[in-house]
Design an enzyme around this catalytic site. Structure first.
Site, short mmCIF file in Angstrom:
data_model
loop_
_atom_site.label_atom_id
_atom_site.label_comp_id
_atom_site.label_asym_id
_atom_site.label_seq_id
_atom_site.Cartn_x
_atom_site.Cartn_y
_atom_site.Cartn_z
N THR A 134 -47.33 -96.06 -12.40
CA THR A 134 -47.80 -94.84 -13.05
C THR A 134 -48.62 -95.14 -14.31
OG1 THR A 134 -45.94 -93.62 -12.12
CG2 THR A 134 -47.06 -92.62 -14.00
N GLU A 194 -57.93 -92.42 -17.35
CA GLU A 194 -58.61 -92.42 -18.65
C GLU A 194 -59.94 -93.15 -18.58
OE1 GLU A 194 -56.36 -91.63 -22.45
OE2 GLU A 194 -55.41 -93.44 -21.64
N HIS A 211 -47.69 -88.27 -10.47
CA HIS A 211 -47.86 -89.39 -9.54
C HIS A 211 -47.12 -89.01 -8.27
CE1 HIS A 211 -48.05 -94.07 -9.23
NE2 HIS A 211 -48.53 -93.47 -8.17
#
Length: 131
Positions: free
Chosen positions: A37, A45, A71
């Site tokens: 994750t 990002e 996730h």
């Protein structure tokens, strides 16, 4: 310093082939050999940075200020995932992104990222001077 005007709808995508270094085992976020994750968040990002980097003038940068990660499914080593970031909303210097991460046609994760547009040098100076 003048800030650029970003328009919703701007997008970018980045790809990652999952290696052992990207797994929950390697990153300490679990004990399974699948995409971690934290790595999903980093990939998301990265995609948001790519969106802004094409239009941002020198001396400015964006920094992450908030993120939520859903996730949804595991991705094993050797599979390629693609993160697609779309600028969903602009509020002054705050930029809001919706990011999807797919393994082929399968949705692996949805990430919402908020970034702030700011003067890079002032940000670094402020960070260095925090007691």
């Amino acid at each position: 310093m003048e800030f650029p005007e970003f328009k919703p709808g701007l997008s970018a995508r980045v790809e990652l082939t999952v290696t052992d270094a990207d797994t929950a085992q390697s990153l300490g976020s679990g004990d399974v050999p699948v995409l971690a994750t934290p790595r999903v968040l980093a990939l998301a990002e990265t995609a948001t940075v790519v969106v802004t980097s094409r239009l941002i003038p020198g001396g400015l940068t964006t920094v992450g200020t908030r993120a939520t990660v859903e996730h949804l499914l595991p991705t094993p080593i050797g599979r390629k995932v693609v993160a697609q970031a779309v600028l969903a909303k602009v509020d002054g210097r705050r930029l809001f992104f919706d990011v999807t991460v797919h393994d082929g046609a399968t949705l692996v994760a949805e990430v919402r990222v908020e970034r702030a547009l700011l003067d890079r040098q002032r940000f670094i100076e402020k960070a260095i001077n925090i007691p």
